[in-house]
Design a protein around this motif. Structure first.
Motif, short mmCIF file in Angstrom:
data_model
loop_
_atom_site.label_atom_id
_atom_site.label_comp_id
_atom_site.label_asym_id
_atom_site.label_seq_id
_atom_site.Cartn_x
_atom_site.Cartn_y
_atom_site.Cartn_z
N ALA A 88 7.86 3.43 -3.22
CA ALA A 88 8.35 2.81 -1.99
C ALA A 88 7.43 1.69 -1.51
CB ALA A 88 8.52 3.85 -0.89
N GLU A 89 6.13 1.89 -1.67
CA GLU A 89 5.13 0.90 -1.23
C GLU A 89 4.12 0.69 -2.36
OE1 GLU A 89 3.39 2.08 2.51
OE2 GLU A 89 5.35 2.49 3.39
N PRO A 90 4.46 -0.16 -3.35
CA PRO A 90 3.61 -0.32 -4.52
C PRO A 90 2.36 -1.18 -4.32
CG PRO A 90 5.55 -1.69 -4.73
CD PRO A 90 5.71 -0.88 -3.47
N LEU A 91 2.27 -1.84 -3.17
CA LEU A 91 1.12 -2.71 -2.91
C LEU A 91 0.21 -2.11 -1.86
CD1 LEU A 91 2.99 -6.14 -2.85
CD2 LEU A 91 1.81 -5.04 -4.77
N CYS A 92 -1.08 -2.44 -1.96
CA CYS A 92 -2.07 -1.93 -1.01
C CYS A 92 -1.80 -2.48 0.38
CB CYS A 92 -3.48 -2.31 -1.47
SG CYS A 92 -4.76 -1.85 -0.29
N ARG A 107 -3.60 -2.33 3.00
CA ARG A 107 -4.79 -2.94 3.63
C ARG A 107 -5.08 -4.33 3.06
NH1 ARG A 107 -8.43 2.26 5.15
NH2 ARG A 107 -6.66 3.51 5.82
N CYS A 108 -4.85 -4.50 1.77
CA CYS A 108 -5.00 -5.83 1.18
C CYS A 108 -3.93 -6.77 1.75
CB CYS A 108 -4.89 -5.77 -0.34
SG CYS A 108 -6.32 -5.02 -1.16
N LEU A 109 -2.70 -6.27 1.88
CA LEU A 109 -1.61 -7.09 2.41
C LEU A 109 -1.91 -7.56 3.83
CD1 LEU A 109 1.59 -5.29 1.13
CD2 LEU A 109 0.73 -7.55 0.46
N ALA A 110 -2.60 -6.75 4.62
CA ALA A 110 -2.97 -7.14 5.98
C ALA A 110 -3.88 -8.37 5.96
CB ALA A 110 -3.65 -6.00 6.71
N SER A 111 -4.59 -8.56 4.85
CA SER A 111 -5.45 -9.73 4.68
C SER A 111 -4.81 -10.78 3.79
CB SER A 111 -6.80 -9.31 4.08
OG SER A 111 -7.47 -8.44 4.94
N THR A 163 -2.41 -6.71 -4.00
CA THR A 163 -3.11 -5.80 -4.90
C THR A 163 -2.26 -4.56 -5.12
OG1 THR A 163 -5.21 -6.51 -3.89
CG2 THR A 163 -5.28 -4.54 -5.26
N GLU A 164 -2.21 -4.10 -6.35
CA GLU A 164 -1.46 -2.89 -6.66
C GLU A 164 -2.10 -1.68 -5.97
OE1 GLU A 164 -0.06 -0.23 -10.52
OE2 GLU A 164 -1.71 -1.64 -10.73
N ALA A 165 -1.28 -0.85 -5.37
CA ALA A 165 -1.76 0.40 -4.78
C ALA A 165 -1.79 1.45 -5.89
CB ALA A 165 -0.83 0.85 -3.66
N THR A 166 -2.89 2.18 -5.96
CA THR A 166 -3.03 3.23 -6.97
C THR A 166 -3.35 4.58 -6.34
OG1 THR A 166 -5.35 2.64 -7.28
CG2 THR A 166 -3.75 1.64 -8.80
N VAL A 167 -3.59 4.57 -5.03
CA VAL A 167 -3.99 5.79 -4.33
C VAL A 167 -3.07 5.99 -3.13
CG1 VAL A 167 -5.87 6.92 -3.05
CG2 VAL A 167 -6.40 5.44 -4.99
N VAL A 168 -2.71 7.23 -2.87
CA VAL A 168 -1.96 7.57 -1.67
C VAL A 168 -2.94 8.24 -0.71
CG1 VAL A 168 -0.08 8.93 -0.69
CG2 VAL A 168 0.23 7.76 -2.88
N CYS A 205 -5.25 0.57 -2.47
CA CYS A 205 -5.96 0.41 -3.73
C CYS A 205 -7.19 1.33 -3.73
CB CYS A 205 -6.37 -1.05 -3.95
SG CYS A 205 -7.53 -1.70 -2.72
N LYS A 206 -7.72 1.58 -4.91
CA LYS A 206 -8.85 2.49 -5.01
C LYS A 206 -10.09 1.98 -4.25
CE LYS A 206 -11.47 5.34 -8.23
NZ LYS A 206 -11.92 6.17 -7.15
N PRO A 207 -10.43 0.68 -4.34
CA PRO A 207 -11.59 0.23 -3.56
C PRO A 207 -11.45 0.48 -2.06
CG PRO A 207 -11.05 -1.39 -5.22
CD PRO A 207 -9.93 -0.37 -5.23
N HIS A 208 -10.25 0.27 -1.50
CA HIS A 208 -10.07 0.56 -0.08
C HIS A 208 -10.17 2.05 0.19
CE1 HIS A 208 -8.40 -3.51 1.10
NE2 HIS A 208 -9.28 -3.22 2.03
#
Length: 96
Positions: free
Chosen positions: A27-31, A33-37, A41-46, A69-72
């Motif tokens: 449903a939400e494949p992108l990070c 927090r990255c999108l807010a900036s 970035t691909e989201a890999t973590v829920v 994303c994992k870094p976030h």
């Protein structure tokens, strides 16, 4: 740490969580927090928006989930889980 101190750790291995996780990432494949900036970035973590602290209903609540994303997750998510405030910035460097 053992399951006796954090029994909710076993919930991550349940089929119910795996289905919920996959559904969230689909449903939400992108990070978020990255999108807010304005960074794609691909989201890999829920991530659980609000720390569930062993509350099963909150753990499995789809409204409490965020694709990141994992870094976030490793940086911001862990701080939030421990009650710290994370300041986020937009693409121009201003806090949001």
């Amino acid at each position: 740490m053992s399951d006796t101190k954090r029994p909710w750790l076993r919930w991550y291995g349940l089929a119910r969580w795996k289905r919920l996780r996959e559904s969230q990432l689909a449903a939400e494949p992108l990070c978020a927090r990255c999108l807010a900036s304005e960074i794609v970035t691909e989201a890999t973590v829920v991530h659980h928006r609000k720390a569930h602290k062993g509350d099963e209903a909150l753990f499995f609540d789809p409204a409490n989930l965020e694709s990141i994303c994992k870094p976030h997750h490793d940086r911001d998510g862990q701080l939030e889980d421990h009650g710290k405030t994370v300041i986020r910035y937009d693409a121009s460097g201003w806090p949001i």
